[in-house]
Every structure is written in C-alpha cells, then in structure tokens.
Write a protein that holds these residues in place. Structure first.
Motif, PDB file in Angstrom:
ATOM      1  N   ALA A  17       0.832  -1.212   0.000  1.00 12.67           N
ATOM      2  CA  ALA A  17       0.000   0.000   0.000  1.00 12.67           C
ATOM      3  C   ALA A  17       0.862   1.256   0.000  1.00 12.67           C
ATOM      4  N   VAL A  18       1.881   1.270   0.839  1.00 10.13           N
ATOM      5  CA  VAL A  18       2.784   2.428   0.909  1.00 10.13           C
ATOM      6  C   VAL A  18       3.591   2.547  -0.380  1.00 10.13           C
ATOM      7  N   ALA A  19       4.153   1.434  -0.831  1.00  8.43           N
ATOM      8  CA  ALA A  19       4.980   1.441  -2.043  1.00  8.43           C
ATOM      9  C   ALA A  19       4.180   1.896  -3.263  1.00  8.43           C
ATOM     10  N   ASP A  20       2.957   1.409  -3.389  1.00 12.93           N
ATOM     11  CA  ASP A  20       2.117   1.713  -4.550  1.00 12.93           C
ATOM     12  C   ASP A  20       1.696   3.174  -4.572  1.00 12.93           C
ATOM     13  N   VAL A  21       1.249   3.689  -3.450  1.00 15.79           N
ATOM     14  CA  VAL A  21       0.798   5.088  -3.396  1.00 15.79           C
ATOM     15  C   VAL A  21       1.973   6.035  -3.645  1.00 15.79           C
ATOM     16  N   PHE A  22       3.125   5.741  -3.033  1.00  9.29           N
ATOM     17  CA  PHE A  22       4.289   6.599  -3.269  1.00  9.29           C
ATOM     18  C   PHE A  22       4.643   6.635  -4.748  1.00  9.29           C
ATOM     19  N   ASP A  23       4.644   5.484  -5.395  1.00  8.76           N
ATOM     20  CA  ASP A  23       5.009   5.449  -6.811  1.00  8.76           C
ATOM     21  C   ASP A  23       3.964   6.143  -7.671  1.00  8.76           C
ATOM     22  N   ALA A  24       2.702   5.963  -7.338  1.00 11.95           N
ATOM     23  CA  ALA A  24       1.638   6.614  -8.107  1.00 11.95           C
ATOM     24  C   ALA A  24       1.722   8.133  -7.970  1.00 11.95           C
ATOM     25  N   LEU A  25       2.023   8.613  -6.763  1.00 10.82           N
ATOM     26  CA  LEU A  25       2.136  10.059  -6.547  1.00 10.82           C
ATOM     27  C   LEU A  25       3.305  10.657  -7.309  1.00 10.82           C
ATOM     28  N   SER A  26       4.423   9.952  -7.303  1.00  8.93           N
ATOM     29  CA  SER A  26       5.671  10.525  -7.824  1.00  8.93           C
ATOM     30  C   SER A  26       5.865  10.337  -9.324  1.00  8.93           C
ATOM     31  N   HIS A  27       4.873   9.748 -10.001  1.00  9.66           N
ATOM     32  CA  HIS A  27       4.969   9.562 -11.451  1.00  9.66           C
ATOM     33  C   HIS A  27       3.731  10.102 -12.155  1.00  9.66           C
ATOM     34  N   LYS A  28       3.936  10.577 -13.349  1.00 11.98           N
ATOM     35  CA  LYS A  28       2.855  11.162 -14.138  1.00 11.98           C
ATOM     36  C   LYS A  28       1.896  10.076 -14.609  1.00 11.98           C
ATOM     37  N   ARG A  29       0.622  10.393 -14.605  1.00  8.45           N
ATOM     38  CA  ARG A  29      -0.404   9.524 -15.161  1.00  8.45           C
ATOM     39  C   ARG A  29      -1.240  10.346 -16.136  1.00  8.45           C
ATOM     40  N   CYS A  30      -2.035   9.681 -16.942  1.00  8.19           N
ATOM     41  CA  CYS A  30      -2.816  10.384 -17.951  1.00  8.19           C
ATOM     42  C   CYS A  30      -3.806  11.359 -17.321  1.00  8.19           C
TER      43      CYS A  30
ATOM     44  N   TRP B 203       3.924  14.296  -8.727  1.00 12.12           N
ATOM     45  CA  TRP B 203       4.290  15.101  -7.567  1.00 12.12           C
ATOM     46  C   TRP B 203       5.815  15.070  -7.436  1.00 12.12           C
ATOM     47  N   SER B 204       6.353  16.030  -6.715  1.00 13.96           N
ATOM     48  CA  SER B 204       7.789  16.006  -6.433  1.00 13.96           C
ATOM     49  C   SER B 204       8.082  14.876  -5.452  1.00 13.96           C
ATOM     50  N   ILE B 205       9.325  14.436  -5.431  1.00 16.13           N
ATOM     51  CA  ILE B 205       9.723  13.387  -4.488  1.00 16.13           C
ATOM     52  C   ILE B 205       9.452  13.837  -3.055  1.00 16.13           C
ATOM     53  N   GLU B 206       9.811  15.075  -2.761  1.00 10.40           N
ATOM     54  CA  GLU B 206       9.630  15.605  -1.407  1.00 10.40           C
ATOM     55  C   GLU B 206       8.163  15.587  -0.997  1.00 10.40           C
ATOM     56  N   ASP B 207       7.279  16.049  -1.904  1.00 14.39           N
ATOM     57  CA  ASP B 207       5.848  16.065  -1.590  1.00 14.39           C
ATOM     58  C   ASP B 207       5.289  14.654  -1.450  1.00 14.39           C
ATOM     59  N   SER B 208       5.808  13.733  -2.240  1.00 11.70           N
ATOM     60  CA  SER B 208       5.343  12.343  -2.171  1.00 11.70           C
ATOM     61  C   SER B 208       5.713  11.711  -0.835  1.00 11.70           C
TER      62      SER B 208
ATOM     63  N   VAL C 216       5.298   2.916   7.646  1.00 10.98           N
ATOM     64  CA  VAL C 216       5.742   4.254   7.230  1.00 10.98           C
ATOM     65  C   VAL C 216       7.087   4.590   7.863  1.00 10.98           C
ATOM     66  N   LEU C 217       7.260   4.233   9.135  1.00  5.87           N
ATOM     67  CA  LEU C 217       8.545   4.469   9.798  1.00  5.87           C
ATOM     68  C   LEU C 217       9.664   3.755   9.056  1.00  5.87           C
ATOM     69  N   SER C 218       9.447   2.499   8.713  1.00  6.40           N
ATOM     70  CA  SER C 218      10.451   1.724   7.969  1.00  6.40           C
ATOM     71  C   SER C 218      10.725   2.377   6.622  1.00  6.40           C
ATOM     72  N   PHE C 219       9.675   2.825   5.961  1.00  9.51           N
ATOM     73  CA  PHE C 219       9.795   3.481   4.657  1.00  9.51           C
ATOM     74  C   PHE C 219      10.638   4.747   4.753  1.00  9.51           C
ATOM     75  N   MET C 220      10.387   5.552   5.752  1.00  7.64           N
ATOM     76  CA  MET C 220      11.136   6.807   5.897  1.00  7.64           C
ATOM     77  C   MET C 220      12.592   6.550   6.291  1.00  7.64           C
ATOM     78  N   GLN C 221      12.846   5.455   6.975  1.00  6.96           N
ATOM     79  CA  GLN C 221      14.215   5.121   7.374  1.00  6.96           C
ATOM     80  C   GLN C 221      15.090   4.723   6.185  1.00  6.96           C
ATOM     81  N   ILE C 222      14.483   4.339   5.079  1.00  7.34           N
ATOM     82  CA  ILE C 222      15.244   3.911   3.899  1.00  7.34           C
ATOM     83  C   ILE C 222      15.048   4.884   2.736  1.00  7.34           C
ATOM     84  N   ARG C 223      14.811   6.114   3.054  1.00  9.63           N
ATOM     85  CA  ARG C 223      14.508   7.126   2.053  1.00  9.63           C
ATOM     86  C   ARG C 223      15.554   7.173   0.934  1.00  9.63           C
TER      87      ARG C 223
END
Length: 413
Positions: free
Chosen positions: A352-365, A370-375, A392-399
């Motif tokens: 869920a975290v991985a998918d939303v981050f990738d969807a936010l940070s890449h263009k779609r039709c 979004w910028s990496i920082e905003d994502s 989320v904590l684990s995700f932010m630790q491996i930014r």
C-alpha cells in the motif's frame, strides 16, 4: 594443495545450500543470496554480482562488510546502478568477453601486459583498499553467460586481506555450478511473471512494468527494514522477502478484468458507479490466485485484494472483509465491512505504501507527477490513518534507497 578436511566441510555446506537456492523464486533475491553465500564460503570482505542486460554487464548487488560496519545498525550501502561494456578494458568486461575466471592478487599491481585495468576512483571515494579480486563467469551448460560473480578481499583467520587461493577457486567453482542451475529456474519464473504483467499493461497503459518493478523493489526494501526493526529470524526473513518481491508485482493484475470503457477513461473522472466497478479489480486479482496452491499464491492473493484497505478502516478503503467467491465480474464493489489495522495482511500494508508513493511521484494520464519531497511528505502525513505507522517508519528510514530505485527504474517513454 588445500587441506582436504577443510575443503570437504565447505563442500558439504555448499551441498546444503543447493536446496535453499533452488527454493528461491525471485531472480533479484537469488542473486543477492548467491553473493552473500559465496562471500561467506570463502570469507571475503566484499563483492558484487552482475547480470547481462542489453549486451552489457550490469551490477545488481554490491556488499562490503568493512563499509557496512561504518553505518548505523539496519542501514544498507547505497543502491548502485551502473554497467560495463563487454570488452577487455575492465576486469568484469574481460571475464564476460573471454568467459574465463580471473584471479588478481593485488588490484593495484596488475601487470602492464594485461589488457584490463582496475579503476581506483571507487576506492578513493569510499576510502577503501581493494586488494585481491576473484571474478567468475556464471555460464549455463550451453555457454550462455548469465552474469558475473566478483569477490573482493579474501580474509585470513586474523581478518587480514590475503589472496584467493586454490581452495577458494575450487569452492567458488562448485558453488557457481549450483548457483547457475538455481538462476535458470528463477529466470523461468521471472519470464512467466513478466508475461502476466505485460498482459495487464496491454489492457491498462498506466500500469507499466516499470511501475510494477518499482513497487516490488520498494516493498522489498521496506520489508527488510521492518524485519530488522522487529528482529525477524533469518530463516523467516529469507522466505518472506523472496515471496513478497514477486507478489508485490501482482498488486493491480486484477485490472485485466475491468472494462476498457472504465479502465482507459481519462476525463471526466469516474462516476460513483464506475468507481465501484473499478474497485472490483482487487477481487478479480485475488480470484486469479484462489484457491492458493503455494505461499506465493496466498501472498499474491492478499496483496491484490487488500492493498487499498486503510489502516484506520476509513471510508476510502476497500474491499474490506469480503468473500471473493461471491464477487461477480463486472459488478460494482460496495464495502460492507471495513478491514483495518493488523487484520490487513502485512504484505498488503507494505505494498500500500509502495504503490501510493510510486503513483504520486509519477505522471499519469489523469494527473501530473508530484515532487519526491511532496510524495514522501504525503506518505508521512497519512501514517496512522491510511497507512500502518510502523510501515511508514520503515519506509522513511530507507529514504535514500527509495530515491535510488526511483532514479534507476524510470518509466519508458
């Protein structure tokens, strides 16, 4: 000659490892494990493993115990992404070109008569001293080159860097044979996965293979950090991460069952009825793996079904607690019983975290990227509501590693 008792003991270790390697299904996870175990067998401080891609040798994983000790517990070395030409100018290129292993006693004293050179720049940047190097081709029985195994700085019993001796060459040769057999099986699995994902991409151009690969790699890194934070035993860690790496790629495979009228709609956005039909992709994806016949089937089903459920059980989460056998293709999905917290499978919470981050940070039709920082900020702000706060904590630790993967796997133009 190497001491027979010592060699026999290590050869027995290799035989025991053969079964473990044969059980690994994902190519990347297998490559990383091959590198780890080879270094362990010959007591090497560092090493890298490479694959052949587009006529070049591309690095997949690098390990270095000396450098790792300088990092905080749980941290990893920087994610690397570079390649070599297959020619005689570099050590890896030469081994790939010639098909023969090369044993170098001192990388800084390679005879001028040799066509290859050692690039000291990496050592200067990392403040490391590469001395002994053993580079071995990973070839199938028909001679096809799969990749290279490069082991660096053999260590004696006192930890001093020494050369790779005859015993080390023998052990690496034996282990490489088992590694190649395991790789061949893993590549077959990889090809099947790619075909399924390509089918989904044909249906929905937004769901690219690059997207699936990034989500898969993000998920693996998140799990590794989560597992470290929770002291997960090594045997469980290896099995889970291998399965997750593949299962994560199937998170949106259920979109193959959604009508083109809805799936490829850009503007205006969905009506409520269309949105409910779109939500049904979670159930369709889960049905592809039901009834499960393996641990991979179970996890792929859980990921496909629950990666859109919310940690807090909020209204936007779906499909909730549902019997997928009652879902009919083409019907709208209405959530009647939300799923929340740890009732959502761990793999789905990670994806869920991985998918939303990738969807936010890449263009779609239907949206700009979004910028990496905003994502990152959006993920952080939704910890405890949309997402599991520990994930989320684990995700932010491996930014840093997330950013490296983001750069290494761009969408195709």
């Amino acid at each position: 000659m190497p001491e027979k008792k010592n060699v026999d003991s290590k050869l027995q270790t290799i035989i025991e490892l053969e079964k473990q390697l044969g059980e690994i299904q994902d190519v990347d996870v297998l490559l990383e494990r091959i590198l780890t175990e080879t270094r362990r067998i010959v007591n090497a401080d560092a090493g890298s493993i490479y694959v052949v891609e587009d006529g070049k040798i591309k690095i997949k994983y690098a390990q270095n115990d000396t450098q790792l000790k300088e990092l905080a517990p749980g941290d990893k070395l920087p994610y690397q992404n570079f390649s070599f030409k297959i020619d005689e100018k570099s050590i890896c290129g030469y081994v790939a070109y010639s098909g023969h292993p090369v044993n170098i006693k001192d990388a800084y004293r390679i005879p001028e008569s040799k066509p290859y050179k050692f690039n000291k720049n990496t050592d200067k940047i990392s403040n490391y001293r590469t001395k002994s190097i053993y580079t071995f081709p990973l070839k199938m029985a028909n001679g096809t080159l799969l990749g290279l195994l490069q082991i660096i700085n053999a260590k004696d019993e006192e930890g001093k860097f020494v050369s790779f001796d005859e015993e080390a060459e023998l052990l690496i040769s034996h282990f490489a044979t088992s590694a190649v057999q395991a790789l061949q099986h893993a590549y077959i699995t990889s090809s099947m996965v790619k075909r399924m994902l390509k089918m989904a991409e044909f249906r929905d151009p937004k769901e690219t293979y690059a997207h699936a690969e990034r989500v898969s790699l993000f998920s693996l890194e998140i799990y590794d950090r989560w597992a470290f934070n929770h002291n997960v035993p090594e045997n469980i860690l290896h099995r889970y991460r291998d399965t997750l790496k593949i299962a994560a790629k199937f998170h949106d495979v259920g979109k193959v069952g959604i009508s083109d009228v809805i799936l490829k709609k850009q503007f205006p956005r969905f009506t409520e009825e269309e949105r409910n039909i779109m939500k049904g992709h979670t159930c369709i994806g889960a049905q592809l793996f039901d009834p499960p016949e393996s641990f991979l089937d179970e996890m792929a089903r859980d990921v496909a079904l629950h990666h859109h459920d919310r940690w807090d059980g909020g209204e936007s989460g779906y499909p909730g607690n549902i019997d997928i056998s009652t879902f009919t293709l083409g019907e709208g999905l209405v959530v009647t019983e939300p799923l929340k917290g740890t009732d959502i499978p761990l793999a789905a919470r990670i994806v869920a975290v991985a998918d939303v981050f990738d969807a936010l940070s890449h263009k779609r039709c239907y949206k700009d990227s979004w910028s990496i920082e905003d994502s990152f900020q959006e993920i952080q702000e939704n910890a405890g509501s949309h997402f599991d706060p520990e994930i989320v904590l684990s995700f932010m630790q491996i930014r840093d590693r997330i950013c490296s993967i983001f750069m290494a796997y761009p969408d195709e133009n």
